[in-house]
Design an enzyme around this catalytic site. Sequence first.
Site, PDB file in Angstrom:
ATOM      1  N   ARG A   1      -4.343  27.560 -38.031  1.00 16.65           N
ATOM      2  CA  ARG A   1      -3.439  26.288 -38.959  1.00 16.65           C
ATOM      3  C   ARG A   1      -4.649  25.553 -39.331  1.00 16.65           C
ATOM      4  O   ARG A   1      -4.422  24.176 -39.271  1.00 16.65           O
ATOM      5  CB  ARG A   1      -2.407  25.844 -38.153  1.00 16.65           C
ATOM      6  CG  ARG A   1      -1.169  26.601 -38.243  1.00 16.65           C
ATOM      7  CD  ARG A   1      -0.265  26.526 -39.148  1.00 16.65           C
ATOM      8  NE  ARG A   1       0.703  27.416 -39.207  1.00 16.65           N
ATOM      9  CZ  ARG A   1       2.226  26.988 -39.140  1.00 16.65           C
ATOM     10  NH1 ARG A   1       2.425  25.668 -38.914  1.00 16.65           N
ATOM     11  NH2 ARG A   1       3.118  27.964 -38.847  1.00 16.65           N
TER      12      ARG A   1
ATOM     13  N   ARG B   1      -1.241  20.157 -42.304  1.00 15.78           N
ATOM     14  CA  ARG B   1      -0.707  18.775 -42.430  1.00 15.78           C
ATOM     15  C   ARG B   1      -1.435  17.750 -41.877  1.00 15.78           C
ATOM     16  O   ARG B   1      -1.285  16.647 -41.880  1.00 15.78           O
ATOM     17  CB  ARG B   1       0.774  18.795 -41.994  1.00 15.78           C
ATOM     18  CG  ARG B   1       1.643  19.217 -43.213  1.00 15.78           C
ATOM     19  CD  ARG B   1       3.255  19.138 -42.681  1.00 15.78           C
ATOM     20  NE  ARG B   1       3.385  20.150 -41.659  1.00 15.78           N
ATOM     21  CZ  ARG B   1       4.247  20.680 -40.816  1.00 15.78           C
ATOM     22  NH1 ARG B   1       5.424  20.131 -41.237  1.00 15.78           N
ATOM     23  NH2 ARG B   1       4.333  21.704 -39.970  1.00 15.78           N
TER      24      ARG B   1
ATOM     25  N   ARG C   1      -0.592  19.520 -51.320  1.00 12.97           N
ATOM     26  CA  ARG C   1       0.725  19.984 -51.239  1.00 12.97           C
ATOM     27  C   ARG C   1       1.682  19.113 -51.946  1.00 12.97           C
ATOM     28  O   ARG C   1       2.715  19.743 -52.553  1.00 12.97           O
ATOM     29  CB  ARG C   1       1.114  19.749 -49.631  1.00 12.97           C
ATOM     30  CG  ARG C   1       2.502  19.899 -49.086  1.00 12.97           C
ATOM     31  CD  ARG C   1       3.177  21.252 -49.050  1.00 12.97           C
ATOM     32  NE  ARG C   1       4.289  20.992 -48.068  1.00 12.97           N
ATOM     33  CZ  ARG C   1       5.316  20.868 -48.538  1.00 12.97           C
ATOM     34  NH1 ARG C   1       5.794  20.310 -49.603  1.00 12.97           N
ATOM     35  NH2 ARG C   1       6.371  20.547 -47.814  1.00 12.97           N
TER      36      ARG C   1
ATOM     37  N   ASP D   1       1.789  32.327 -45.719  1.00 13.76           N
ATOM     38  CA  ASP D   1       2.557  32.331 -44.517  1.00 13.76           C
ATOM     39  C   ASP D   1       3.035  33.369 -44.194  1.00 13.76           C
ATOM     40  O   ASP D   1       3.123  34.568 -44.942  1.00 13.76           O
ATOM     41  CB  ASP D   1       3.915  31.486 -44.989  1.00 13.76           C
ATOM     42  CG  ASP D   1       4.749  30.896 -43.700  1.00 13.76           C
ATOM     43  OD1 ASP D   1       4.127  29.855 -43.158  1.00 13.76           O
ATOM     44  OD2 ASP D   1       5.782  31.535 -43.159  1.00 13.76           O
TER      45      ASP D   1
ATOM     46  N   TYR E   1      12.991  35.531 -37.307  1.00 11.77           N
ATOM     47  CA  TYR E   1      13.198  34.817 -38.488  1.00 11.77           C
ATOM     48  C   TYR E   1      14.259  35.330 -39.362  1.00 11.77           C
ATOM     49  O   TYR E   1      15.157  34.832 -39.799  1.00 11.77           O
ATOM     50  CB  TYR E   1      12.002  34.247 -39.315  1.00 11.77           C
ATOM     51  CG  TYR E   1      11.102  33.326 -38.448  1.00 11.77           C
ATOM     52  CD1 TYR E   1      11.487  31.929 -38.396  1.00 11.77           C
ATOM     53  CD2 TYR E   1       9.963  33.810 -37.847  1.00 11.77           C
ATOM     54  CE1 TYR E   1      10.426  31.249 -37.610  1.00 11.77           C
ATOM     55  CE2 TYR E   1       9.186  33.159 -37.167  1.00 11.77           C
ATOM     56  CZ  TYR E   1       9.457  31.750 -37.135  1.00 11.77           C
ATOM     57  OH  TYR E   1       8.696  30.780 -36.496  1.00 11.77           O
TER      58      TYR E   1
HETATM   59  O1  CP3 Z   1      -3.775  28.954 -40.198  1.00 12.22           O
HETATM   60  C1  CP3 Z   1      -3.774  28.620 -41.330  1.00 12.22           C
HETATM   61  O2  CP3 Z   1      -4.449  27.613 -41.756  1.00 12.22           O
HETATM   62  C2  CP3 Z   1      -3.147  29.283 -42.319  1.00 12.22           C
HETATM   63  C3  CP3 Z   1      -1.976  29.252 -42.885  1.00 12.22           C
HETATM   64  C4  CP3 Z   1      -0.709  29.674 -41.956  1.00 12.22           C
HETATM   65  C5  CP3 Z   1       0.434  28.765 -42.201  1.00 12.22           C
HETATM   66  N1  CP3 Z   1       1.408  29.441 -41.605  1.00 12.22           N
HETATM   67  C6  CP3 Z   1       0.543  27.664 -43.182  1.00 12.22           C
HETATM   68  C7  CP3 Z   1       1.971  27.073 -43.143  1.00 12.22           C
HETATM   69  C8  CP3 Z   1      -0.502  30.661 -41.149  1.00 12.22           C
HETATM   70  C9  CP3 Z   1      -1.536  31.643 -40.527  1.00 12.22           C
HETATM   71  C10 CP3 Z   1       0.926  30.638 -40.945  1.00 12.22           C
HETATM   72  C11 CP3 Z   1       1.544  31.696 -40.014  1.00 12.22           C
HETATM   73  C12 CP3 Z   1       2.848  31.397 -39.640  1.00 12.22           C
HETATM   74  N2  CP3 Z   1       4.012  30.699 -40.273  1.00 12.22           N
HETATM   75  C13 CP3 Z   1       3.324  31.528 -38.307  1.00 12.22           C
HETATM   76  C14 CP3 Z   1       2.604  32.331 -37.112  1.00 12.22           C
HETATM   77  C15 CP3 Z   1       1.633  31.333 -36.674  1.00 12.22           C
HETATM   78  C16 CP3 Z   1       1.690  30.686 -35.460  1.00 12.22           C
HETATM   79  O3  CP3 Z   1       1.883  29.455 -35.709  1.00 12.22           O
HETATM   80  O4  CP3 Z   1       2.065  31.245 -34.531  1.00 12.22           O
HETATM   81  C17 CP3 Z   1       4.782  31.365 -38.206  1.00 12.22           C
HETATM   82  C18 CP3 Z   1       5.357  31.557 -36.976  1.00 12.22           C
HETATM   83  C19 CP3 Z   1       4.935  30.675 -39.399  1.00 12.22           C
HETATM   84  C20 CP3 Z   1       6.288  30.308 -39.933  1.00 12.22           C
HETATM   85  C21 CP3 Z   1       6.459  29.043 -40.336  1.00 12.22           C
HETATM   86  N3  CP3 Z   1       5.931  28.649 -41.664  1.00 12.22           N
HETATM   87  C22 CP3 Z   1       7.307  27.931 -39.723  1.00 12.22           C
HETATM   88  C23 CP3 Z   1       7.707  28.094 -38.549  1.00 12.22           C
HETATM   89  C24 CP3 Z   1       6.820  26.776 -40.505  1.00 12.22           C
HETATM   90  C25 CP3 Z   1       7.475  25.442 -40.487  1.00 12.22           C
HETATM   91  C26 CP3 Z   1       6.595  24.760 -39.646  1.00 12.22           C
HETATM   92  C27 CP3 Z   1       6.720  23.225 -39.594  1.00 12.22           C
HETATM   93  O5  CP3 Z   1       6.203  22.505 -38.624  1.00 12.22           O
HETATM   94  O6  CP3 Z   1       7.285  22.675 -40.650  1.00 12.22           O
HETATM   95  C28 CP3 Z   1       5.962  27.419 -41.680  1.00 12.22           C
HETATM   96  C29 CP3 Z   1       5.636  26.462 -42.845  1.00 12.22           C
HETATM   97  C30 CP3 Z   1       3.920  26.514 -42.945  1.00 12.22           C
HETATM   98  N4  CP3 Z   1       3.144  27.362 -43.017  1.00 12.22           N
HETATM   99  C31 CP3 Z   1       3.195  25.343 -42.937  1.00 12.22           C
HETATM  100  C32 CP3 Z   1       1.986  25.531 -43.052  1.00 12.22           C
HETATM  101  C33 CP3 Z   1       0.503  24.679 -43.593  1.00 12.22           C
HETATM  102  C34 CP3 Z   1       3.862  23.802 -43.332  1.00 12.22           C
HETATM  103  C35 CP3 Z   1       4.388  23.419 -44.564  1.00 12.22           C
HETATM  104  C36 CP3 Z   1       4.238  22.351 -45.109  1.00 12.22           C
HETATM  105  O7  CP3 Z   1       3.206  21.773 -45.819  1.00 12.22           O
HETATM  106  O8  CP3 Z   1       5.282  21.394 -45.095  1.00 12.22           O
END
Ligand code: CP3
Length: 354
Positions: A27, A31, A40, A77, A154
Amino acid sequence: MAELQNDRFLRALLREPVDRTPVWMMRQAGRYLPEYRATRKQAGSFMDLCRNKELASEVTLQPLERFPLDAAILFSDILTIPDAMGLGLRFETGEGPVFDNPVRSMADAKKLFVPDMASDLGYVMDAVSTIRKDLNGRVPLIGFSGSPWTLATYMIEGGSSKTYSIIKAMMFDQPATLHHILDVLADSVIAYLNAQIEAGAQAVQVFDTWGGVLTPRDYNEFSLRYMHKIVDGLKRENDGRKVPVILFTKGGGQWLEAMADTGADALGLDWTTNIDDARARVGDRVALQGNMDPSILYASPERIRQEVATILAQYGNGSGHVFNLGHGIHPEINPEHAGAFINAVTELSGQYHK
Ligand code: CP3
């Protein structure tokens, strides 16, 4: 395509000699960075950002402008696959991802299909090729996917879950339905990662974020078996270079030997396993990626540096270690603390590679 200038991440994944331990953060584009929040906002929604190749490339490169990272990770994602299957993905503020059409029965499961990589997920491949062009050989680009089990949580729960009650009830009462879903997902992940590799991804990581909620028996049957199928189906070389595969099961520390048996090149480790123990168990077969507790980044830069020194010493001499956090960086972390972490790895790790 531009010559790769820094390949220590790819070399460490293949346990080849390096000058220092490579480092990136799960990640790392996200944010906690004010410049991410600005882009964003400009994009509109999170999925609009993923679908815009120029902006997706911009946010992928943002952490590299700040820190001496050794890899970039595709900005996208894991939920793009179920979205492409027509499950109606929305991201609700404060709630996380929501699916309007969750999968709850064999009839629902039978409607699932392997998405078309060009038409349904072409925007991801466009982002990969745009990022490769913009990176211009600076560092390698990591592609990724969720594991079938993690994606299924999910899709079946309809969003994030604390109890996994719906998917676990299905696992116990209708295992054939769950296996059908996991099988379509495994085929989709294979096609998805191979398309990312063809578009330019130089390593791939499978995120099994929720594998650790299973019993050892259920992990083997409902998560690991499908990751094994994925490893078997991936293109392991492209453009004259090996494309390493990393498997990351959060909470999977007790299953490292079985994970190494899949033939993956590297395993991601969360912070609940000591990296010296992990190395003793599987270090002759796979590289290890991890494993600093992301919460250390709430502490002072001095304490962060000390933790990095401890983990480097625990791993010890030689290649096969990619430094990372044990899970994604939290959104409220001060970027300067992330910088202290990355600088500490670059400054302190050379002594282990003489
Ligand atoms: O690592 C990186 O920088 C690359 C980008 C990346 C994102 N999601 C961007 C993202 C990666 C590799 C993921 C994978 C992901 N997405 C996982 C597996 C990784 C882990 O953490 O184990 C999972 C479970 C998801 C599902 C997901 N996507 C969730 C649960 C959420 C909401 C999270 C929250 O706190 O709101 C997302 C959204 C998401 N994916 C964001 C980002 C930067 C936040 C979205 C925003 O900008 O509001």
